[in-house]
Design an enzyme around this catalytic site. Structure first.
Site, PDB file in Angstrom:
ATOM      1  N   ASP A 125       0.858  -1.191   0.000  1.00  0.00           N
ATOM      2  CA  ASP A 125       0.000   0.000   0.000  1.00  0.00           C
ATOM      3  C   ASP A 125       0.896   1.243   0.000  1.00  0.00           C
ATOM      4  O   ASP A 125       2.014   1.225   0.507  1.00  0.00           O
ATOM      5  CB  ASP A 125      -0.913   0.011   1.232  1.00  0.00           C
ATOM      6  CG  ASP A 125      -2.186   0.807   1.002  1.00  0.00           C
ATOM      7  OD1 ASP A 125      -3.263   0.204   0.939  1.00  0.00           O
ATOM      8  OD2 ASP A 125      -2.097   2.049   0.848  1.00  0.00           O
TER       9      ASP A 125
ATOM     10  N   TYR B 202     -13.677   7.885 -12.753  1.00  0.00           N
ATOM     11  CA  TYR B 202     -13.681   6.592 -12.053  1.00  0.00           C
ATOM     12  C   TYR B 202     -14.361   5.529 -12.924  1.00  0.00           C
ATOM     13  O   TYR B 202     -13.845   4.423 -13.097  1.00  0.00           O
ATOM     14  CB  TYR B 202     -14.407   6.766 -10.719  1.00  0.00           C
ATOM     15  CG  TYR B 202     -14.437   5.548  -9.831  1.00  0.00           C
ATOM     16  CD1 TYR B 202     -13.336   5.190  -9.055  1.00  0.00           C
ATOM     17  CD2 TYR B 202     -15.587   4.769  -9.736  1.00  0.00           C
ATOM     18  CE1 TYR B 202     -13.377   4.082  -8.212  1.00  0.00           C
ATOM     19  CE2 TYR B 202     -15.646   3.661  -8.892  1.00  0.00           C
ATOM     20  CZ  TYR B 202     -14.530   3.329  -8.139  1.00  0.00           C
ATOM     21  OH  TYR B 202     -14.573   2.235  -7.302  1.00  0.00           O
TER      22      TYR B 202
HETATM   23  N1  LIG Z   1     -15.923   0.850  -1.185  1.00  0.00           N
HETATM   24  C1  LIG Z   1     -16.719   0.759  -2.237  1.00  0.00           C
HETATM   25  O1  LIG Z   1     -17.913   1.088  -2.161  1.00  0.00           O
HETATM   26  C2  LIG Z   1     -16.195   0.233  -3.541  1.00  0.00           C
HETATM   27  C3  LIG Z   1     -17.116  -0.068  -4.558  1.00  0.00           C
HETATM   28  C4  LIG Z   1     -16.648  -0.554  -5.775  1.00  0.00           C
HETATM   29  C5  LIG Z   1     -15.293  -0.724  -5.968  1.00  0.00           C
HETATM   30  N2  LIG Z   1     -14.416  -0.424  -4.973  1.00  0.00           N
HETATM   31  C6  LIG Z   1     -12.994  -0.600  -5.248  1.00  0.00           C
HETATM   32  O2  LIG Z   1     -12.427  -1.425  -4.261  1.00  0.00           O
HETATM   33  C7  LIG Z   1     -11.052  -1.090  -4.096  1.00  0.00           C
HETATM   34  C8  LIG Z   1     -10.751  -0.881  -2.616  1.00  0.00           C
HETATM   35  O3  LIG Z   1     -11.501   0.218  -2.157  1.00  0.00           O
HETATM   36  P1  LIG Z   1     -11.823   0.469  -0.608  1.00  0.00           P
HETATM   37  O4  LIG Z   1     -13.259   0.759  -0.540  1.00  0.00           O
HETATM   38  O5  LIG Z   1     -11.223  -0.590   0.224  1.00  0.00           O
HETATM   39  O6  LIG Z   1     -11.075   1.859  -0.395  1.00  0.00           O
HETATM   40  P2  LIG Z   1      -9.946   2.276   0.653  1.00  0.00           P
HETATM   41  O7  LIG Z   1      -9.726   3.728   0.423  1.00  0.00           O
HETATM   42  O8  LIG Z   1     -10.317   1.817   2.014  1.00  0.00           O
HETATM   43  O9  LIG Z   1      -8.667   1.442   0.180  1.00  0.00           O
HETATM   44  C9  LIG Z   1      -7.958   1.736  -0.976  1.00  0.00           C
HETATM   45  C10 LIG Z   1      -6.491   1.511  -0.665  1.00  0.00           C
HETATM   46  O10 LIG Z   1      -5.740   1.660  -1.880  1.00  0.00           O
HETATM   47  C11 LIG Z   1      -4.560   2.393  -1.570  1.00  0.00           C
HETATM   48  N3  LIG Z   1      -4.092   3.064  -2.796  1.00  0.00           N
HETATM   49  C12 LIG Z   1      -4.792   3.898  -3.602  1.00  0.00           C
HETATM   50  N4  LIG Z   1      -4.021   4.301  -4.620  1.00  0.00           N
HETATM   51  C13 LIG Z   1      -2.802   3.711  -4.448  1.00  0.00           C
HETATM   52  C14 LIG Z   1      -1.583   3.735  -5.162  1.00  0.00           C
HETATM   53  N5  LIG Z   1      -1.438   4.469  -6.270  1.00  0.00           N
HETATM   54  N6  LIG Z   1      -0.547   2.999  -4.694  1.00  0.00           N
HETATM   55  C15 LIG Z   1      -0.684   2.267  -3.564  1.00  0.00           C
HETATM   56  N7  LIG Z   1      -1.800   2.191  -2.843  1.00  0.00           N
HETATM   57  C16 LIG Z   1      -2.850   2.921  -3.288  1.00  0.00           C
HETATM   58  C17 LIG Z   1      -4.973   3.379  -0.489  1.00  0.00           C
HETATM   59  O11 LIG Z   1      -3.855   3.849   0.246  1.00  0.00           O
HETATM   60  C18 LIG Z   1      -5.936   2.533   0.333  1.00  0.00           C
HETATM   61  O12 LIG Z   1      -5.284   1.858   1.399  1.00  0.00           O
HETATM   62  C19 LIG Z   1     -10.797   0.132  -4.960  1.00  0.00           C
HETATM   63  O13 LIG Z   1     -10.207  -0.262  -6.174  1.00  0.00           O
HETATM   64  C20 LIG Z   1     -12.194   0.673  -5.184  1.00  0.00           C
HETATM   65  O14 LIG Z   1     -12.289   1.424  -6.370  1.00  0.00           O
HETATM   66  C21 LIG Z   1     -14.834   0.052  -3.770  1.00  0.00           C
END
Ligand SMILES: NC(=O)c1ccc[n+]([C@@H]2O[C@H](COP(=O)([O-])OP(=O)(O)OC[C@H]3O[C@@H](n4cnc5c(N)ncnc54)[C@H](O)[C@@H]3O)[C@@H](O)[C@H]2O)c1
Length: 261
Positions: free
Chosen positions: A45, A163
């Site tokens: 991360d 997005y």
């Molecule tokens: N939470 C939702 O409702 C949802 C819905 C659909 C898809 N998603 C997808 O699920 C995945 C996880 O999301 P989440 O909800 O756990 O969000 P989150 O913000 O809790 O976790 C995302 C993590 O990715 C890390 N990150 C982002 N860009 C980075 C980079 N360039 N290099 C290294 N680390 C990076 C962040 O530091 C964070 O720890 C994402 O791809 C998101 O688009 C989430």
């Protein structure tokens, strides 16, 4: 991971899996779920403190995990990450690309910088991690890639133009990899979550200037009548990374309470 024969599932405990975005809401749930199955985890991360906490939690529950700080949008960082993981654990058998971020807005509200950052975090990160991982997966005799897209990679949502575009790219990139790397024994599948209770969902509410409770209540308006929990996404990832899905590649599994139906 790709064993075509029945009765080989015990070998799952020997595998090494890299989880990008492993410090976040869904990524940490994926790490916890895989650790239940005795997988060795590389938790990567940009937020190295968050990755460290997840690795510590896995270890204190008796699992094997190592944190790695890495900005997945930077090609050199990602190459170094893969080298470090393989140097540390000796091989790589699976990759789950969870890292991602959201910037809400229609195209008039998003700056070119927002657009670029959305593509870097959501799509470049997947390309770079998979590109660096594929040779290692191939030299382990095959493996599995699971990418995390979104329901919004399949069906557009309002005020999330960058997005949506980037996540649609993740879906197609995954299917292209499924075609290209099947001969090397590498399966590539995609999980498309709907709204899940994590820091990202809360940040979306703030970005749109909406009270979090109200935003969550609206997000629950889907056939199953609620938002998802991170462990429900992790269960789908575990299935697609494991031997139970040995004949599945190029699939897009929506895990969204029916939100895209
Ligand atoms: N939470 C939702 O409702 C949802 C819905 C659909 C898809 N998603 C997808 O699920 C995945 C996880 O999301 P989440 O909800 O756990 O969000 P989150 O913000 O809790 O976790 C995302 C993590 O990715 C890390 N990150 C982002 N860009 C980075 C980079 N360039 N290099 C290294 N680390 C990076 C962040 O530091 C964070 O720890 C994402 O791809 C998101 O688009 C989430």
């Amino acid at each position: 991971m790709n064993g075509p024969r029945e009765g080989t599932r015990g070998s799952e405990r020997d595998r090494v899996v890299l989880v990008t975005g492993g410090g976040g809401g869904i990524g940490s749930a994926v790490c916890r779920r895989l650790a239940d199955h005795r997988t060795t985890l590389a938790v990567a991360d940009r937020d190295v403190e968050a990755a460290r906490e997840v690795a510590l939690e896995v270890r204190s529950a008796g699992g094997r995990a190592e944190p790695f700080g890495c900005d997945l949008s930077r090609p050199d960082d990602v190459e170094d990450l893969l080298k470090s993981v393989v140097a540390r654990f000796g091989a790589l058998h699976g990759l789950c690309t969870v890292a991602g971020s959201i910037r809400r807005g229609d195209i008039t509200e998003l700056s070119p910088g927002d657009w670029r950052a959305s593509f870097e975090d959501n799509l470049d990160s997947v390309f770079l991690a998979c590109r660096a991982a594929v040779p290692h997966l191939a030299s382990a005799g095959g493996g599995a890639i699971v990418t995390i897209a979104s329901g919004w990679g399949l069906r557009a949502g309002r005020r999330a133009a960058a997005y949506c575009a980037a996540k649609a790219g993740v879906v197609m990139l995954t299917q292209a990899m499924a075609l290209d790397h099947a001969p090397a024994g590498i399966r590539a599948n995609c999980v498309a979550p709907g709204d899940v209770r994590t820091g990202m969902l809360e940040r979306e509410a703030h970005q749109l200037g909406r009270p979090v409770a109200e935003f969550y209540a609206e997000a629950a308006d889907r056939p199953l009548g609620r938002i998802g929990e991170p462990h429900e996404i992790a269960d789908a990832v575990r299935f697609l990374l494991g031997e139970e899905s040995s004949f599945v590649t190029g699939a897009v599994l929506t895990v969204d309470g029916g939100g895209t139906v």
